[in-house]
Write a protein that holds these residues in place. Structure first.
Motif, PDB file in Angstrom:
ATOM      1  N   HIS A 139       0.827  -1.206   0.000  1.00  0.00           N
ATOM      2  CA  HIS A 139       0.000   0.000   0.000  1.00  0.00           C
ATOM      3  C   HIS A 139       0.861   1.256   0.000  1.00  0.00           C
ATOM      4  CE1 HIS A 139      -3.225   2.775   1.111  1.00  0.00           C
ATOM      5  NE2 HIS A 139      -2.444   3.216   2.077  1.00  0.00           N
ATOM      6  N   LEU A 144      -2.625   1.413  -3.239  1.00  0.00           N
ATOM      7  CA  LEU A 144      -3.755   0.515  -3.428  1.00  0.00           C
ATOM      8  C   LEU A 144      -4.084  -0.224  -2.135  1.00  0.00           C
ATOM      9  CD1 LEU A 144      -2.862  -1.094  -6.882  1.00  0.00           C
ATOM     10  CD2 LEU A 144      -4.369   0.860  -6.431  1.00  0.00           C
ATOM     11  N   SER A 145      -5.333  -0.629  -2.006  1.00  0.00           N
ATOM     12  CA  SER A 145      -5.734  -1.441  -0.864  1.00  0.00           C
ATOM     13  C   SER A 145      -5.111  -2.822  -0.976  1.00  0.00           C
ATOM     14  CB  SER A 145      -7.252  -1.569  -0.810  1.00  0.00           C
ATOM     15  OG  SER A 145      -7.714  -2.378  -1.890  1.00  0.00           O
ATOM     16  N   GLU A 148      -6.827  -4.820  -3.655  1.00  0.00           N
ATOM     17  CA  GLU A 148      -6.412  -4.394  -5.001  1.00  0.00           C
ATOM     18  C   GLU A 148      -5.019  -4.901  -5.332  1.00  0.00           C
ATOM     19  OE1 GLU A 148      -8.822  -0.183  -5.480  1.00  0.00           O
ATOM     20  OE2 GLU A 148      -7.020  -0.242  -4.220  1.00  0.00           O
ATOM     21  N   ASN A 149      -4.121  -4.911  -4.354  1.00  0.00           N
ATOM     22  CA  ASN A 149      -2.767  -5.394  -4.613  1.00  0.00           C
ATOM     23  C   ASN A 149      -2.722  -6.906  -4.813  1.00  0.00           C
ATOM     24  OD1 ASN A 149      -0.765  -3.341  -4.855  1.00  0.00           O
ATOM     25  ND2 ASN A 149      -1.071  -2.812  -2.695  1.00  0.00           N
ATOM     26  N   ALA A 151      -5.234  -8.645  -6.114  1.00  0.00           N
ATOM     27  CA  ALA A 151      -5.797  -8.820  -7.460  1.00  0.00           C
ATOM     28  C   ALA A 151      -4.786  -8.427  -8.534  1.00  0.00           C
ATOM     29  CB  ALA A 151      -7.069  -7.993  -7.602  1.00  0.00           C
ATOM     30  N   LEU A 152      -4.021  -7.369  -8.269  1.00  0.00           N
ATOM     31  CA  LEU A 152      -3.000  -6.927  -9.218  1.00  0.00           C
ATOM     32  C   LEU A 152      -1.927  -7.995  -9.402  1.00  0.00           C
ATOM     33  CD1 LEU A 152      -1.761  -4.669 -10.971  1.00  0.00           C
ATOM     34  CD2 LEU A 152      -0.636  -3.818  -8.895  1.00  0.00           C
ATOM     35  N   GLU A 155      -3.357 -10.798 -11.548  1.00  0.00           N
ATOM     36  CA  GLU A 155      -3.469 -10.405 -12.949  1.00  0.00           C
ATOM     37  C   GLU A 155      -2.098 -10.273 -13.607  1.00  0.00           C
ATOM     38  OE1 GLU A 155      -5.350  -6.792 -15.684  1.00  0.00           O
ATOM     39  OE2 GLU A 155      -5.375  -6.655 -13.492  1.00  0.00           O
ATOM     40  N   SER A 174      -9.733  -9.190   2.470  1.00  0.00           N
ATOM     41  CA  SER A 174      -9.083  -8.649   1.274  1.00  0.00           C
ATOM     42  C   SER A 174      -8.844  -9.747   0.252  1.00  0.00           C
ATOM     43  CB  SER A 174      -7.746  -7.991   1.654  1.00  0.00           C
ATOM     44  OG  SER A 174      -7.947  -6.897   2.525  1.00  0.00           O
ATOM     45  N   ALA A 178     -10.568 -10.111  -3.535  1.00  0.00           N
ATOM     46  CA  ALA A 178      -9.771 -10.272  -4.753  1.00  0.00           C
ATOM     47  C   ALA A 178     -10.072 -11.592  -5.460  1.00  0.00           C
ATOM     48  CB  ALA A 178      -8.288 -10.198  -4.416  1.00  0.00           C
TER      49      ALA A 178
END
Length: 208
Positions: A139, A144-145, A148-149, A151-152, A155, A174, A178
């Protein structure tokens, strides 16, 4: 514990891989002293309850009042870079050995934390574990939360069957946000419900 085959492990840092709370207390108290803020010292018990949250959330909880938060955060980052690589923390038993074994089995290894900008660098410098991780994010680096990290990371690396390993309810929530299953480390800093797996020692990861 339900047995699953995971091809990637995304780890939380604090309370999952190591305990550096005492060193973090030193950083917080040095920053408070530098700003002359009148508040009780940050001890292990007070900081322990906030572990896993972003630094700005911890700041609001522990140091209320009127002061320049941006300047405080900037000075704290400077002091963290000085103190944590020297003070460090304590790795939980067999962290290196277990991660090495997971890698030997073909799993990829990642690190996602809510720590500050220098937190990952300090962790790798003190523990010497940097060579075991394929990628990392925080973060404090990108804003990013944790969800989000995670999920990043999924991906970015095209992960098909990842699992997130953490020690708090925020970690579990979290991970699920994700779209990733979770392992709750019951030996860590917090309680959590809803994780697909529970481990009472780091070595139990090998049974997944």
């Amino acid at each position: 514990m339900k047995k699953m085959d995971y091809d990637a492990y995304i780890f939380d840092m604090d309370g999952t891989l190591w305990d550096a709370v005492d060193g973090y207390c030193d950083v917080w108290n040095a920053t408070i002293d530098a700003f002359g803020i009148d508040c009780p010292p940050i001890d292990r018990d007070r900081l322990f309850t906030q572990m896993g949250q972003p630094l700005d959330v911890i700041m609001d909880a522990l140091i209320p009042g009127d002061y320049d938060r941006d300047a405080f955060m900037s000075r704290m980052r400077e002091l963290e870079a000085e103190i944590v690589p020297r003070r460090g923390g304590v790795l939980y038993p067999r962290v290196r050995e277990v991660i090495e074994e997971l890698r030997a089995r073909g799993a990829r290894i990642y690190l996602v934390s809510n720590c500050g900008a220098s937190g990952l660098r300090n962790f790798f410098a003190f523990t010497g574990l940097g060579d075991l991780f394929d990628d990392s994010g925080a973060h404090g680096i990108n804003g990013l939360s944790k969800a989000e990290n995670i999920a990043l990371m999924v991906e970015r690396h095209g992960l098909k069957h990842p699992v997130y390993v953490g020690d708090t309810q925020l970690d579990v929530d979290s991970s699920h946000a994700a779209g990733v299953p979770a392992v709750w480390c019951a030996y860590g800093f917090g309680e959590a419900d809803g994780a697909e797996h529970r481990i009472d020692s780091f070595e139990e990861l090998l049974s997944l």
